[in-house]
Scaffold this motif. Structure first.
Motif, PDB file in Angstrom:
ATOM      1  N   GLY A 134       0.732  -1.165  -0.096  1.00  0.00           N
ATOM      2  CA  GLY A 134       0.099   0.011   0.053  1.00  0.00           C
ATOM      3  C   GLY A 134       0.802   1.031  -0.064  1.00  0.00           C
ATOM      4  N   GLY A 135       2.008   1.132  -0.789  1.00  0.00           N
ATOM      5  CA  GLY A 135       2.970   2.424  -0.866  1.00  0.00           C
ATOM      6  C   GLY A 135       2.354   3.449  -1.461  1.00  0.00           C
ATOM      7  N   SER A 136       1.342   3.340  -2.208  1.00  0.00           N
ATOM      8  CA  SER A 136       0.723   4.419  -2.878  1.00  0.00           C
ATOM      9  C   SER A 136      -0.247   5.255  -2.103  1.00  0.00           C
ATOM     10  N   GLY A 137      -0.628   4.724  -1.055  1.00  0.00           N
ATOM     11  CA  GLY A 137      -1.521   5.326  -0.173  1.00  0.00           C
ATOM     12  C   GLY A 137      -0.989   6.735   0.582  1.00  0.00           C
ATOM     13  N   TYR A 157       1.300  -1.036  -5.300  1.00  0.00           N
ATOM     14  CA  TYR A 157       0.200  -0.299  -5.348  1.00  0.00           C
ATOM     15  C   TYR A 157      -0.931  -1.117  -6.079  1.00  0.00           C
ATOM     16  N   ASP A 193      -2.964  -6.929  -6.518  1.00  0.00           N
ATOM     17  CA  ASP A 193      -4.291  -6.815  -6.086  1.00  0.00           C
ATOM     18  C   ASP A 193      -4.500  -7.641  -4.855  1.00  0.00           C
ATOM     19  N   PHE A 194      -4.535  -7.259  -3.798  1.00  0.00           N
ATOM     20  CA  PHE A 194      -4.696  -8.002  -2.530  1.00  0.00           C
ATOM     21  C   PHE A 194      -6.067  -8.975  -2.554  1.00  0.00           C
ATOM     22  N   CYS A 195      -7.044  -8.325  -3.293  1.00  0.00           N
ATOM     23  CA  CYS A 195      -8.444  -9.190  -3.279  1.00  0.00           C
ATOM     24  C   CYS A 195      -8.009 -10.361  -4.043  1.00  0.00           C
ATOM     25  N   ALA A 226      -5.088  -0.908   2.308  1.00  0.00           N
ATOM     26  CA  ALA A 226      -6.580  -1.176   3.116  1.00  0.00           C
ATOM     27  C   ALA A 226      -7.518  -0.457   2.189  1.00  0.00           C
ATOM     28  N   LEU A 270      -0.945  -1.737   9.994  1.00  0.00           N
ATOM     29  CA  LEU A 270      -1.537  -0.622  10.587  1.00  0.00           C
ATOM     30  C   LEU A 270      -3.192  -1.041  10.605  1.00  0.00           C
ATOM     31  N   THR A 295      -6.796   0.470  13.162  1.00  0.00           N
ATOM     32  CA  THR A 295      -7.560   1.794  13.283  1.00  0.00           C
ATOM     33  C   THR A 295      -8.068   1.717  14.783  1.00  0.00           C
ATOM     34  N   LYS A 311     -11.035  -4.537  10.271  1.00  0.00           N
ATOM     35  CA  LYS A 311      -9.909  -4.224  10.717  1.00  0.00           C
ATOM     36  C   LYS A 311      -9.643  -5.096  12.002  1.00  0.00           C
ATOM     37  N   SER A 366      -4.371   3.083  14.726  1.00  0.00           N
ATOM     38  CA  SER A 366      -3.946   4.474  14.391  1.00  0.00           C
ATOM     39  C   SER A 366      -5.152   5.368  14.302  1.00  0.00           C
ATOM     40  N   ILE A 390      -4.765  10.293  10.509  1.00  0.00           N
ATOM     41  CA  ILE A 390      -3.264  10.375  10.185  1.00  0.00           C
ATOM     42  C   ILE A 390      -3.423  11.829   9.705  1.00  0.00           C
TER      43      ILE A 390
HETATM   44  N1  NAP Z   1      -5.577   7.953   6.824  1.00  0.00           N
HETATM   45  C1  NAP Z   1      -5.992   7.703   8.177  1.00  0.00           C
HETATM   46  O1  NAP Z   1      -6.545   8.574   8.787  1.00  0.00           O
HETATM   47  C2  NAP Z   1      -5.963   6.432   8.890  1.00  0.00           C
HETATM   48  C3  NAP Z   1      -6.612   6.348  10.107  1.00  0.00           C
HETATM   49  C4  NAP Z   1      -6.611   5.292  10.959  1.00  0.00           C
HETATM   50  C5  NAP Z   1      -5.931   3.996  10.328  1.00  0.00           C
HETATM   51  N2  NAP Z   1      -5.378   4.201   9.197  1.00  0.00           N
HETATM   52  C6  NAP Z   1      -4.855   2.796   8.393  1.00  0.00           C
HETATM   53  O2  NAP Z   1      -3.642   3.217   8.090  1.00  0.00           O
HETATM   54  C7  NAP Z   1      -3.426   2.593   6.652  1.00  0.00           C
HETATM   55  C8  NAP Z   1      -2.827   3.413   5.886  1.00  0.00           C
HETATM   56  O3  NAP Z   1      -3.930   4.271   5.573  1.00  0.00           O
HETATM   57  P1  NAP Z   1      -3.656   5.301   4.279  1.00  0.00           P
HETATM   58  O4  NAP Z   1      -4.720   6.661   4.768  1.00  0.00           O
HETATM   59  O5  NAP Z   1      -2.394   5.517   3.685  1.00  0.00           O
HETATM   60  O6  NAP Z   1      -4.480   4.698   3.158  1.00  0.00           O
HETATM   61  P2  NAP Z   1      -4.803   5.016   1.544  1.00  0.00           P
HETATM   62  O7  NAP Z   1      -4.384   6.274   1.652  1.00  0.00           O
HETATM   63  O8  NAP Z   1      -6.253   4.964   1.597  1.00  0.00           O
HETATM   64  O9  NAP Z   1      -3.858   3.820   0.806  1.00  0.00           O
HETATM   65  C9  NAP Z   1      -4.416   2.708   0.979  1.00  0.00           C
HETATM   66  C10 NAP Z   1      -3.448   1.765   0.180  1.00  0.00           C
HETATM   67  O10 NAP Z   1      -4.158   0.648  -0.329  1.00  0.00           O
HETATM   68  C11 NAP Z   1      -3.915   0.126  -1.500  1.00  0.00           C
HETATM   69  N3  NAP Z   1      -5.187  -0.793  -1.948  1.00  0.00           N
HETATM   70  C12 NAP Z   1      -6.365  -0.606  -1.904  1.00  0.00           C
HETATM   71  N4  NAP Z   1      -7.089  -1.784  -2.331  1.00  0.00           N
HETATM   72  C13 NAP Z   1      -6.283  -2.606  -2.594  1.00  0.00           C
HETATM   73  C14 NAP Z   1      -6.149  -3.895  -3.351  1.00  0.00           C
HETATM   74  N5  NAP Z   1      -7.141  -4.563  -3.821  1.00  0.00           N
HETATM   75  N6  NAP Z   1      -5.256  -4.518  -3.370  1.00  0.00           N
HETATM   76  C15 NAP Z   1      -4.015  -3.989  -3.275  1.00  0.00           C
HETATM   77  N7  NAP Z   1      -3.637  -2.647  -2.457  1.00  0.00           N
HETATM   78  C16 NAP Z   1      -4.911  -1.894  -2.332  1.00  0.00           C
HETATM   79  C17 NAP Z   1      -4.244   1.348  -2.066  1.00  0.00           C
HETATM   80  O11 NAP Z   1      -3.441   1.386  -3.357  1.00  0.00           O
HETATM   81  P3  NAP Z   1      -4.139   2.395  -4.614  1.00  0.00           P
HETATM   82  O12 NAP Z   1      -3.998   3.811  -4.189  1.00  0.00           O
HETATM   83  O13 NAP Z   1      -2.989   2.277  -5.461  1.00  0.00           O
HETATM   84  O14 NAP Z   1      -5.196   1.778  -5.376  1.00  0.00           O
HETATM   85  C18 NAP Z   1      -3.366   2.349  -1.340  1.00  0.00           C
HETATM   86  O15 NAP Z   1      -1.972   2.174  -1.574  1.00  0.00           O
HETATM   87  C19 NAP Z   1      -4.692   1.549   6.523  1.00  0.00           C
HETATM   88  O16 NAP Z   1      -4.683   0.485   7.083  1.00  0.00           O
HETATM   89  C20 NAP Z   1      -5.814   2.379   7.259  1.00  0.00           C
HETATM   90  O17 NAP Z   1      -6.872   1.461   7.639  1.00  0.00           O
HETATM   91  C21 NAP Z   1      -5.442   5.219   8.481  1.00  0.00           C
END
Ligand code: NAP
Length: 301
Positions: free
Chosen positions: A7-10, A30, A48-50, A73, A114, A116, A143, A162, A165
């Motif tokens: 999930g490096g692209s998130g 990604y 694709d993790f699905c 995620a 990670l 939540t 989660k 978390s 963020i």
């Molecule tokens: N952001 C917050 O405020 C927050 C708060 C609490 C917990 N968290 C947790 O922290 C972690 C990181 O959060 P984040 O905000 O960085 O998340 P994010 O921006 O939504 O990024 C999610 C990542 O998961 C990848 N992904 C989604 N569907 C996928 C699939 N089917 N197969 C493979 N990869 C897939 C996305 O890839 P693409 O974008 O390339 O599709 C992206 O790299 C997550 O576990 C989240 O639940 C986040």
């Protein structure tokens, strides 16, 4: 060290790939990716993790990592409500753990996962890790299931619950709360913010710091203390409502505070009302002292 960021692209993933690439050999996954992936360093893999599609190619090319940070995620609660099965198949890391870590990585890489604050039911303040989780929405349920799955299947882990963020903006396919707030309040709009929903927002650079601390410990042969479940709250030092955050932003940016209108989170929206967390264990175990919201704003803007 060889580090894989799933999930490096998130949002968080982009920060981790950028920071860790300076010190380690980094690979990241990604899925839909987008333009941002082209400009990122490190070895990139479409997975694709699905379905598991792309996993085999990634393992063959990148080889066995020593550390895996799982940020992959479906992280938007509304999407989880609407697409429960797809969300579950991404959020519970069965593919990553079964088809990669357990079957293809003999050295059993350390998994930083990670989770939540949505695993808590939101009925009290300052949850500790000893409090019983009780998710109230699909996101929290998936989660929590992920945590149980990791604890039962993969001992070499640390799980971080978390809070929201926040940090400087990154290109992701959704609105980032702080940036959206800044744009609206900066334009002088009057905006409703929930005054009755509390969180312990965590600065993204603190998470980067935490991951670097863990990797440094692994390099030195020390991991987290052995506990049955290595689960930690990951939040900032404060309990803040969305309205509190908006007011702090106005003060810092010199926007009129009267633009912040307080509203109640409507009862029908499934979200924990007060998911503020106690972060003593995080401080104690990793020596991380989370940045206050006010200090983080000074770094961000
Ligand atoms: N952001 C917050 O405020 C927050 C708060 C609490 C917990 N968290 C947790 O922290 C972690 C990181 O959060 P984040 O905000 O960085 O998340 P994010 O921006 O939504 O990024 C999610 C990542 O998961 C990848 N992904 C989604 N569907 C996928 C699939 N089917 N197969 C493979 N990869 C897939 C996305 O890839 P693409 O974008 O390339 O599709 C992206 O790299 C997550 O576990 C989240 O639940 C986040």
């Amino acid at each position: 060290m060889k580090v894989l960021v799933a999930g490096g692209s998130g949002y968080l993933g982009q920060y981790l790939v950028e920071a860790l690439s300076r010190e380690h050999q980094v690979g990241f996954t990604y899925n839909t990716g987008g333009k941002v992936v082209e400009s990122m360093g490190g070895s990139k893999y479409k997975v694709d993790f699905c379905t598991g599609e792309g996993l085999e190619d990634m393992v063959s090319d990148f080889g066995e990592p020593q550390v895996v940070v799982n940020c992959a995620a479906i992280s938007q609660p509304m999407v989880c409500e609407e697409e429960r099965e797809r969300s579950r198949s991404v959020n519970v890391p069965t593919t990553l753990v079964n088809d990669c870590l357990l079957s293809r990585c003999e050295g059993r890489p350390f998994l930083i996962h990670l989770s939540t604050d949505h695993v808590y039911d939101g009925s009290r303040s300052f949850y500790t890790e000893a409090d019983e989780p009780g998710p109230v929405n699909a996101y929290g349920e998936t989660k929590k299931e992920a945590e149980d799955f990791i604890v039962s299947r993969y001992p070499n882990h640390a799980i971080f619950r978390s809070s929201i963020i926040y940090g400087r903006g990154k290109e992701v396919g959704r609105n980032l709360f702080l940036q959206w707030m800044d744009e609206a309040l900066g334009a002088g709009e009057k905006v409703d913010f929930f005054g009755n929903e509390f969180r312990s927002p965590v600065y993204v650079m603190d998470i980067v710091k935490l991951v670097r601390i863990i990797i440094a410990r692994i390099e030195n042969g020390v991991t987290a203390p052995a506990r049955v479940a290595n689960i930690y709250n990951l939040g900032g030092p404060e309990r803040l409502s969305r309205a509190d955050m908006a007011k702090a932003l106005c003060t810092h940016r010199g926007y009129g505070i009267d633009s912040v209108l307080e509203a109640d989170r409507p009862g029908h929206v499934k979200s924990p009302l007060d998911a503020s967390m106690d972060v003593h264990l995080l401080r104690q175990t990793f020596g991380l002292h989370p940045t206050s919201f006010k200090d983080a704003l000074s770094e961000i803007f």
